[in-house]
Enzyme design. Structure first.
Site, PDB file in Angstrom:
ATOM      1  N   ILE A 345      96.962  14.570  25.974  1.00 45.25           N
ATOM      2  CA  ILE A 345      97.153  13.132  25.763  1.00 45.25           C
ATOM      3  C   ILE A 345      96.163  12.333  26.601  1.00 45.25           C
ATOM      4  CG2 ILE A 345      98.878  12.690  27.561  1.00 45.25           C
ATOM      5  CD1 ILE A 345     100.355  11.007  25.404  1.00 45.25           C
ATOM      6  N   ASP A 346      95.677  12.946  27.683  1.00 45.94           N
ATOM      7  CA  ASP A 346      94.717  12.247  28.555  1.00 45.94           C
ATOM      8  C   ASP A 346      93.333  12.139  27.918  1.00 45.94           C
ATOM      9  OD1 ASP A 346      96.763  12.169  30.313  1.00 45.94           O
ATOM     10  OD2 ASP A 346      95.940  13.608  31.739  1.00 45.94           O
TER      11      ASP A 346
END
Ligand SMILES: Nc1ncnc2c1ncn2[C@@H]1O[C@H](COP(=O)(O)OP(=O)(O)OP(=O)(O)O)[C@@H](O)[C@H]1O
Ligand SMILES: O=P(O)(O)OC[C@H]1O[C@](O)(CO)[C@@H](O)[C@@H]1O
Length: 706
Positions: A345-346
């Protein structure tokens, strides 16, 4: 494995043959000028290209401008030990003496395409079968083995002339290679790394319709929108396009290989184990975990359970695990394809354009940013603070701030900052408060960790411990910043209404939006097609808008971060006009960082604050007490003896940071504060400034409970 770029009859490129090789890491996907050319020792490459081809004047506008492009034989001496396939294209531009009326100018640039291939079962498995693809007959959908994805487009090495896009790229590179005013013949070389294009191949390495394939899917690491969609699409592609019926889910991450029963998966509507509707839910229905990786146990389980295609969904840690699995599989000479789908998700896998779930996260973050903005706008001296995910990379914070346009300051791990001092975040927030009466700050979870180390008497994060996968546990920058900002703003005489939102986990637990959903599908299908073809030890990704396959080491070679010198961050600054929140070395030291001590840092918190050309010194004596209702009450005593309540908040253990003792109030300080407030131009602002002097209750009226 041999990838053969066989020449078609009318090909300008003759034959490019690429011999087997193992891990191939040659450079960087970004701009050709920034390529780093790393060569591993165990690979062999032969690339041969012959024949200069003539300009036919038809293929593209550039061709019709008399541009000659030819393929060249690459120099053995230069590349003999390299593990790359090199295809060289020479671009030449000549201006004759007659044309120019001056000296002859002859410019040429050679462009080398470095084929960064991925390993194939054939590399260690003799007599591998090659069977026709069982379902896809449409030649348009079949990927030619000579198709590669390069920095800007797709190059087919069998092809004829580069298309217009490719010519433009060559043109750009050529232009960059020459200094303006060069009049002599000069030749420069540019290297472009390319990856095998993703998609179904005409031939596959498994007899999938006769039940040879036993596939397993595992998800590891933190959650991310789209994990269930990836799982569903892996099953769908195996089931529908390859007729695979033995598909299993591995429960709860890597450890599930050897500690849990496999879960049979299928695409049959309403059947037990059906994944047909799984995409509607967030999270991963297989479960996920950190830690628990033991390569021998995992590969033993793969052998024992007769699995031969393993799909691994996860981030960089997971990819390291998958690479270890791949190496062990190869060492044991097993016919097992290890295929990954990158999940983070980063968005911190540099090799690919972006990771699935990222867009969804940015979109979902808007809700919190909007809420914080509404809160901040709706209260006098309102400050909104939103914490978003981003362990080492501030992409979510930057993109969310850019999308929102309401964020005054965005703090990310890549860009250091200080809270107090003339160049600190608090001074800037104060400035925006004076201008707009509200301010909004977004902070990524990995930002400011060094500052908190100082606050915690030099104890580093490392000493806080690590999670099961070995990742450092971070301090909560959101709560810390909330406290620090309020303290600093109070010190310069601003009573703020601070609202803090931490939507991190709710952002990553939702299903993907439409574009991520499509992206998940393509990544999953890319992984299945690659595995069925016989690639192993690769990940499926999108590079410059094209889906391709990357060797695992290549995929995780670089952590993707927001480079403060580059465009993404510049765009943010151009949009919100936030300054650098970082002083010079002296200032850094004064904040106890980079050589200073924590007591220096504490002292510096009491330093006068310079706002523009004004200096504002702390002037209040702040105390903290606890109400009978269990709330913490922060108040200060004024010079005239009245007590002013700044804030009352429910006490949580992590929000009980030490209060610093600000300097005593002086008349001069009070005078400065009033002067500062008088700077507010409008009548309303002045009324509000007056109000500030007389208000003794906060809006919740908690004073009753003191
Ligand atoms: N260096 C490594 N070698 C082998 N396995 C690893 C390594 N690092 C992590 N793993 C394993 O990979 C799995 C996931 O790792 P981790 O928790 O770091 O998440 P991740 O894949 O990086 O995803 P996220 O981006 O959500 O953090 C864990 O089971 C962990 O044991
Ligand atoms: O799920 P956990 O273990 O709390 O980890 C949270 C971490 O996972 C991520 O979501 C992905 O690595 C990071 O943004 C965050 O630091």
């Amino acid at each position: 494995m041999a990838i053969l770029a066989t020449a078609s009859s009318h090909s300008r490129y003759h034959t490019a043959s690429v011999s087997p090789r193992n891990s191939a890491i040659h450079g960087h996907r970004q701009h050709p000028c920034r390529h780093r050319n790393r060569r591993s020792s165990n690979a062999r490459v032969h690339a041969s290209m012959e024949e200069e081809y003539a300009n036919d004047g038809e293929s593209s506008p550039l061709w019709s401008q008399s541009r000659r492009v030819r393929a060249e034989h690459s120099s053995e001496s230069e590349y003999e030990s390299a593990d790359m396939a090199v295809l060289t294209t020479r671009q030449e531009e000549g201006v004759s003496e007659e044309d120019s009326g001056t000296n002859t100018t002859s410019r040429s640039a050679s462009v080398e395409y470095l084929l960064d291939d991925v390993p194939h079962l054939r590399d260690w498995h003799d007599n591998l079968e090659s069977l026709p693809h069982p379902s896809i007959k449409n030649p348009a959908h079949i990927v030619d083995e000579g198709d590669y994805v390069v920095a800007t487009t797709v190059v087919n090495f069998h092809g004829c002339a580069p298309n217009s896009e490719e010519c433009t790229e060559l043109e750009n590179m050529s232009a960059m290679s020459f200094k303006a005013g060069d009049s002599n013949t000069e030749q420069k070389s540019q290297k472009i790394v390319c990856f095998p294009r993703a998609g179904p191949r005409a031939n596959i390495a498994f007899d999938s319709v006769r039940g040879e394939v036993r596939a397993a899917i595992v998800s590891c690491g933190g959650l991310c929108p789209g994990m269930n969609t990836v799982i569903r699409e892996l099953v769908a592609c195996l089931w529908n396009q390859y007729g695979v019926r033995d598909i299993f889910g591995v429960k709860n991450g890597f450890r599930g290989f050897y500690s849990e029963n496999l879960v049979p998966l299928n695409m049959q509507p309403n059947a037990a184990g059906s994944v047909a509707t799984m995409h509607r839910n967030g999270g991963t229905f297989l479960g996920t975990s950190r830690g628990g990786f033991d390569v021998n146990k995992v590969v033993d389980a793969i052998e024992h359970r007769r699995l031969n295609t393993v799909f691994v969904i996860g981030g960089d840690g997971t990819h390291k695990g998958a690479q270890a699995m791949f190496e062990e599989v190869r060492r044991r000479k097993l016919k097992v394809a290890i295929a990954c789908v990158p999940k983070t998700i980063d968005n911190d896998i540099a090799a690919i354009d972006k990771s699935f779930g990222f867009d969804t996260a940015v979109e979902e973050a808007q809700r919190s940013i909007r809420a914080a903005h509404v809160e901040a706008e709706s209260a006098p001296m309102g400050v909104g603070l939103v914490k978003l995910m981003g362990r080492h990379s501030g992409f979510i914070a930057v993109h969310s701030s850019l999308a929102s346009r309401d964020v005054d300051a965005t703090l990310i791990p890549e860009v250091p900052f200080v809270v107090s001092g003339p160049n600190g975040v608090a001074a800037f927030v104060a400035q925006r408060l004076m201008q707009n009466d509200h301010a909004l700050v977004v902070v990524a979870e990995g930002a400011g960790q060094d500052l908190m180390d100082v606050e915690h008497n030099g104890k580093s994060n490392d000493e806080l411990g690590r999670d099961a996968s070995g990742n450092i546990v971070f301090r909560d920058v959101g709560l810390w910043l909330k406290h620090e900002l309020r303290k600093e703003l109070n010190r310069i005489g601003l009573d703020v209404n601070m609202k803090y939102l931490d939507p991190t986990y709710s952002i990553r637990a939702i299903p993907p939006n439409a574009s991520d959903s499509v992206y998940c599908t393509l990544l999953a299908h890319g992984a299945v097609h690659g595995a069925m073809y016989g690639f192993s030890g690769f990940t499926s990704g999108r590079v410059n808008e094209r889906h391709c396959l990357l060797s695992i080491p290549r995929a995780i070679e670089h952590l993707g971060v927001v480079d403060p010198q580059m465009r993404t961050y510049s765009r943010l600054i151009e949009s919100n006009n936030q300054p650098a929140f970082w002083g010079d070395d002296h200032e850094r030291q004064a904040h106890g960082l980079g050589g200073g001590t924590s007591s220096d840092a504490n002292n510096s918190l009491r330093r006068p604050l310079v706002m523009g050309n004004r200096t504002v010194t702390p002037h209040r004596h702040t105390t903290t007490s606890f109400s009978s209702a269990g709330r913490r009450v922060v108040s200060d005593r004024r010079a005239d003896g009245t007590q002013h309540i700044h804030d009352s908040i429910a006490v949580t253990h992590s929000d009980e940071a030490d209060e610093d003792e600000p300097a005593p109030i002086s008349d001069a300080d009070e005078h400065r504060r009033k002067k500062l407030l008088r700077k507010k131009k409008s009548k309303e602002d002045e009324i509000w400034a007056e109000g500030l002097n007389t208000t003794t209750l906060d809006s919740s009226g908690t004073i009753d409970s003191i």
